[in-house]
Design an enzyme around this catalytic site. Structure first.
Site, mmCIF file in Angstrom:
data_model
loop_
_atom_site.group_PDB
_atom_site.id
_atom_site.type_symbol
_atom_site.label_atom_id
_atom_site.label_comp_id
_atom_site.label_asym_id
_atom_site.label_seq_id
_atom_site.Cartn_x
_atom_site.Cartn_y
_atom_site.Cartn_z
ATOM 1 N N LEU A 153 -27.018 -57.836 12.622
ATOM 2 C CA LEU A 153 -28.416 -57.727 12.169
ATOM 3 C C LEU A 153 -29.389 -58.314 13.186
ATOM 4 O O LEU A 153 -29.042 -59.191 13.976
ATOM 5 C CB LEU A 153 -28.595 -58.388 10.799
ATOM 6 C CG LEU A 153 -28.336 -59.883 10.601
ATOM 7 C CD1 LEU A 153 -29.462 -60.731 11.116
ATOM 8 C CD2 LEU A 153 -28.124 -60.161 9.125
ATOM 9 N N LEU B 201 -35.294 -49.986 27.417
ATOM 10 C CA LEU B 201 -35.708 -49.640 28.779
ATOM 11 C C LEU B 201 -37.167 -50.019 29.003
ATOM 12 O O LEU B 201 -37.834 -49.415 29.824
ATOM 13 C CB LEU B 201 -35.490 -48.148 29.061
ATOM 14 C CG LEU B 201 -34.053 -47.704 29.311
ATOM 15 C CD1 LEU B 201 -34.013 -46.238 29.750
ATOM 16 C CD2 LEU B 201 -33.353 -48.564 30.363
ATOM 17 N N ASN C 86 -23.605 -57.031 22.909
ATOM 18 C CA ASN C 86 -24.709 -57.866 23.383
ATOM 19 C C ASN C 86 -24.767 -57.900 24.914
ATOM 20 O O ASN C 86 -25.842 -57.884 25.508
ATOM 21 C CB ASN C 86 -24.603 -59.289 22.815
ATOM 22 C CG ASN C 86 -25.195 -59.366 21.418
ATOM 23 O OD1 ASN C 86 -25.691 -58.371 20.897
ATOM 24 N ND2 ASN C 86 -25.155 -60.527 20.805
ATOM 25 N N LYS D 239 -39.849 -62.659 20.315
ATOM 26 C CA LYS D 239 -40.242 -61.264 20.085
ATOM 27 C C LYS D 239 -41.235 -61.250 18.926
ATOM 28 O O LYS D 239 -41.352 -62.265 18.210
ATOM 29 C CB LYS D 239 -39.022 -60.383 19.804
ATOM 30 C CG LYS D 239 -38.308 -60.688 18.498
ATOM 31 C CD LYS D 239 -37.199 -59.681 18.248
ATOM 32 C CE LYS D 239 -36.541 -59.921 16.900
ATOM 33 N NZ LYS D 239 -35.471 -58.983 16.591
ATOM 34 N N CYS E 177 -29.659 -65.296 20.103
ATOM 35 C CA CYS E 177 -28.342 -64.678 20.326
ATOM 36 C C CYS E 177 -28.080 -64.246 21.763
ATOM 37 O O CYS E 177 -27.091 -64.681 22.356
ATOM 38 C CB CYS E 177 -28.173 -63.482 19.387
ATOM 39 S SG CYS E 177 -27.974 -63.987 17.675
ATOM 40 N N LYS F 206 -32.931 -78.104 3.802
ATOM 41 C CA LYS F 206 -32.824 -76.655 3.552
ATOM 42 C C LYS F 206 -32.334 -76.397 2.131
ATOM 43 O O LYS F 206 -32.832 -75.527 1.430
ATOM 44 C CB LYS F 206 -31.802 -76.028 4.520
ATOM 45 C CG LYS F 206 -32.380 -75.610 5.843
ATOM 46 C CD LYS F 206 -31.359 -74.754 6.611
ATOM 47 C CE LYS F 206 -31.791 -74.597 8.053
ATOM 48 N NZ LYS F 206 -30.843 -73.838 8.859
HETATM 49 N N1 LIG Z 1 -29.645 -64.931 13.901
HETATM 50 C C1 LIG Z 1 -29.255 -63.716 14.193
HETATM 51 O O1 LIG Z 1 -30.063 -62.813 14.370
HETATM 52 C C2 LIG Z 1 -27.790 -63.387 14.311
HETATM 53 C C3 LIG Z 1 -27.396 -62.048 14.339
HETATM 54 C C4 LIG Z 1 -26.043 -61.746 14.449
HETATM 55 C C5 LIG Z 1 -25.102 -62.769 14.548
HETATM 56 N N2 LIG Z 1 -25.527 -64.058 14.547
HETATM 57 C C6 LIG Z 1 -24.486 -65.112 14.637
HETATM 58 O O2 LIG Z 1 -24.296 -65.666 13.341
HETATM 59 C C7 LIG Z 1 -24.029 -67.068 13.431
HETATM 60 C C8 LIG Z 1 -25.045 -67.824 12.619
HETATM 61 O O3 LIG Z 1 -26.313 -67.640 13.188
HETATM 62 P P1 LIG Z 1 -27.669 -68.092 12.449
HETATM 63 O O4 LIG Z 1 -28.785 -67.603 13.291
HETATM 64 O O5 LIG Z 1 -27.602 -67.699 11.012
HETATM 65 O O6 LIG Z 1 -27.527 -69.678 12.590
HETATM 66 P P2 LIG Z 1 -28.449 -70.810 11.895
HETATM 67 O O7 LIG Z 1 -28.435 -71.956 12.816
HETATM 68 O O8 LIG Z 1 -29.739 -70.214 11.463
HETATM 69 O O9 LIG Z 1 -27.633 -71.173 10.561
HETATM 70 C C9 LIG Z 1 -26.420 -71.870 10.502
HETATM 71 C C10 LIG Z 1 -26.462 -72.728 9.223
HETATM 72 O O10 LIG Z 1 -25.165 -73.261 8.970
HETATM 73 C C11 LIG Z 1 -25.330 -74.581 8.444
HETATM 74 N N3 LIG Z 1 -24.046 -75.277 8.619
HETATM 75 C C12 LIG Z 1 -23.437 -75.684 9.755
HETATM 76 N N4 LIG Z 1 -22.236 -76.219 9.484
HETATM 77 C C13 LIG Z 1 -22.056 -76.156 8.146
HETATM 78 C C14 LIG Z 1 -21.003 -76.522 7.261
HETATM 79 N N5 LIG Z 1 -19.884 -77.075 7.712
HETATM 80 N N6 LIG Z 1 -21.168 -76.302 5.946
HETATM 81 C C15 LIG Z 1 -22.294 -75.732 5.477
HETATM 82 N N7 LIG Z 1 -23.331 -75.354 6.255
HETATM 83 C C16 LIG Z 1 -23.204 -75.547 7.578
HETATM 84 C C17 LIG Z 1 -26.490 -75.139 9.260
HETATM 85 O O11 LIG Z 1 -27.078 -76.260 8.635
HETATM 86 C C18 LIG Z 1 -27.411 -73.922 9.305
HETATM 87 O O12 LIG Z 1 -28.302 -73.874 8.211
HETATM 88 C C19 LIG Z 1 -24.042 -67.392 14.932
HETATM 89 O O13 LIG Z 1 -22.742 -67.341 15.424
HETATM 90 C C20 LIG Z 1 -24.879 -66.289 15.519
HETATM 91 O O14 LIG Z 1 -24.557 -66.024 16.872
HETATM 92 C C21 LIG Z 1 -26.834 -64.401 14.406
#
Ligand SMILES: NC(=O)c1ccc[n+]([C@@H]2O[C@H](COP(=O)([O-])OP(=O)(O)OC[C@H]3O[C@@H](n4cnc5c(N)ncnc54)[C@H](O)[C@@H]3O)[C@@H](O)[C@H]2O)c1
Length: 429
Positions: A148, A245, A203, A315, A255, A35
């Site tokens: 988001l 709905l 949620n 979705k 999520c 990445k």
């Molecule tokens: N995806 C969504 O739509 C969304 C929306 C709201 C909240 N969230 C929340 O946000 C959080 C992140 O979700 P996401 O979808 O972005 O996850 P994701 O898996 O897409 O991204 C997490 C990233 O963190 C990196 N990572 C992990 N440990 C690390 C470290 N120690 N140092 C550096 N990088 C590290 C991983 O390699 C990965 O790229 C979750 O808790 C999720 O529930 C997600």
């Protein structure tokens, strides 16, 4: 402000890019080397409207950089944690990535800065993290859950329905309010645990609404009522509202499923049995199985039947297949002996390793449906709704079933074309 973001995934990449776009300086830490390489080349690792251009703009401004570890000693105003919090087999949130990031931060921190927790963590986590890692450190802690939606992430960043800030110290909370100086949204400042609970409660409410309307749709089928009219009549009540709905195959994605399970587990772990949430989760699982049973009944058995599955993403407008209904439905149909062809405009590569090898991947909707006895719409992509259904009907085989798993297709038109139409909570046609 000078900001470090830990984790360049969905939330981290959007947050980092938008913060740079708002004038801040951001160092984004990502441990996944593949990445990191792509991001440094200016290639987005997520499928999201507007992100490619925004990322390139941010990199050329010189205010965004991607690195593999937190700089030591760390000299920033804010550190945002945006790492994943997936499910453990028990349903609990796996906080190991959070602990790892917190440890890195504790080891690198020499100067006062604010840790902003954007990841979704169960109620009580922030208070525990402070105790465990930041008791005698220059780090202050703020819970700032992210709301988001994938597919609308940049739009949602700049136009959120609310900004939730959980802080034990008002001055720290106010600093984080200033971080979002260019965003016009109601700001709720609360204690850390209440902020964490807001995210899970929101949620949990949304998944409950989805399972509720699916239960009503199943009732409509039993009582010979029409879910479209029922949902419209219910949703016009301003106390209820029309969103979420639409009856269908239930929720999936990165999520909703994991957050529902994590809240259920966290409640139980605190001594409270959240029965409504348990029922919501169960209804969601049942909805997928029910769909397969209904199709089996209509086809008079699955063995040897050719079935086209339209849509694999959880979705439309995303390539995300995490916990998508398509995976369970494909697996159950395959297990029942059906010959499956699947097609999705964006999610084929992500789904391929998760599906049985006997399933064929078609290059478009027309190849997927050629010779099929039944077509199942799983994801309501625009290109499926706008497809040439007359041409599709011509190349299908009896009994010309269409199972509209999202109640998204024009029922009357399809029936007039000679399809046997089945929706969710809609009358058979
Ligand atoms: N995806 C969504 O739509 C969304 C929306 C709201 C909240 N969230 C929340 O946000 C959080 C992140 O979700 P996401 O979808 O972005 O996850 P994701 O898996 O897409 O991204 C997490 C990233 O963190 C990196 N990572 C992990 N440990 C690390 C470290 N120690 N140092 C550096 N990088 C590290 C991983 O390699 C990965 O790229 C979750 O808790 C999720 O529930 C997600």
């Amino acid at each position: 402000m000078n900001i470090a973001v830990i984790g360049a995934g969905y939330v981290g990449l959007v947050a980092a890019s938008c913060l740079v776009n708002s004038g801040h300086q951001v160092t984004c830490v990502e441990i996944d080397e593949a990445k990191l390489r792509l991001l440094n080349q200016g290639t987005s690792t997520i499928e999201e409207k507007g992100i490619d251009q925004l990322l390139k703009q941010c990199l050329s401004s010189g205010r965004l950089s991607f690195v593999s570890a937190l700089p030591k000693p760390l000299q920033v105003d804010i550190v945002m944690i945006t790492v994943g919090t997936p499910s453990l087999p028990s349903g609990a949130a796996d906080l190991s990535y959070i602990y790892n990031a917190a440890e890195q931060l504790r080891d690198a921190a020499r100067h006062p800065s604010i840790l902003v927790m954007k990841s979704t963590v169960p109620p009580g986590t922030g208070v525990k993290l402070v105790q465990r890692y930041f008791k005698n450190s220059p780090i202050s802690y703020v819970a700032n859950p992210e709301f988001l939606r994938e597919g609308e992430a940049i739009e949602d960043w700049y136009h959120p329905s609310r900004i939730v800030i959980g802080a034990e110290d008002n001055k720290i909370g106010e600093r984080i309010r200033q971080l979002y100086f260019d965003i016009d949204a109601p700001v709720i400042i609360t204690d850390i645990t209440s902020a964490e609970t807001i995210k899970y409660a929101a949620n949990a409410f949304l998944v409950t609404k989805i399972s509720f309307i699916n239960e009503i749709a199943n009732l409509c089928e039993a009582a010979d009522a029409n879910i479209d009219d029922v949902a419209r009549g219910v949703g016009l009540d301003p106390r209820i509202g029309p969103d979420f709905l639409r009856a269908g195959l239930g929720y999936g994605g990165s999520c909703f499923p994991k957050d529902a399970r994590a809240l259920d587990f966290s409640a139980l772990n605190k001594g409270y049995d959240f029965r409504l949430l348990k029922a919501t989760i169960e209804v969601n699982t049942k909805q997928r199985i029910l769909a397969v049973h209904k199709l089996k009944q209509l086809l008079g058995g699955l063995a040897g039947k050719e079935i086209a599955l339209l849509g694999l993403a959880f979705k439309p407008d995303t390539d995300d297949v995490r916990e998508a209904p398509s995976l369970d439905i494909a697996y159950l149909l395959d297990e029942g002996g059906a010959k499956l062809r699947v097609y999705d405009p964006a999610a084929m590569e992500n789904a391929r390793p998760l599906l049985p090898p006997s399933i064929a991947f078609a290059p478009d909707i027309y190849s997927a449906t050629a010779g099929a006895n039944a077509v199942v719409l799983i994801t309501e992509w625009r290109e499926f709704i706008d497809a040439d259904w007359q041409a599709i009907k011509k190349q299908m085989k009896e009994p010309y079933i269409i199972f509209d798993g999202r109640n998204a297709l024009p029922q009357d038109k399809l029936i007039a074309l000679g399809f046997k139409y089945m929706g969710v909570g809609r009358r058979l046609g």
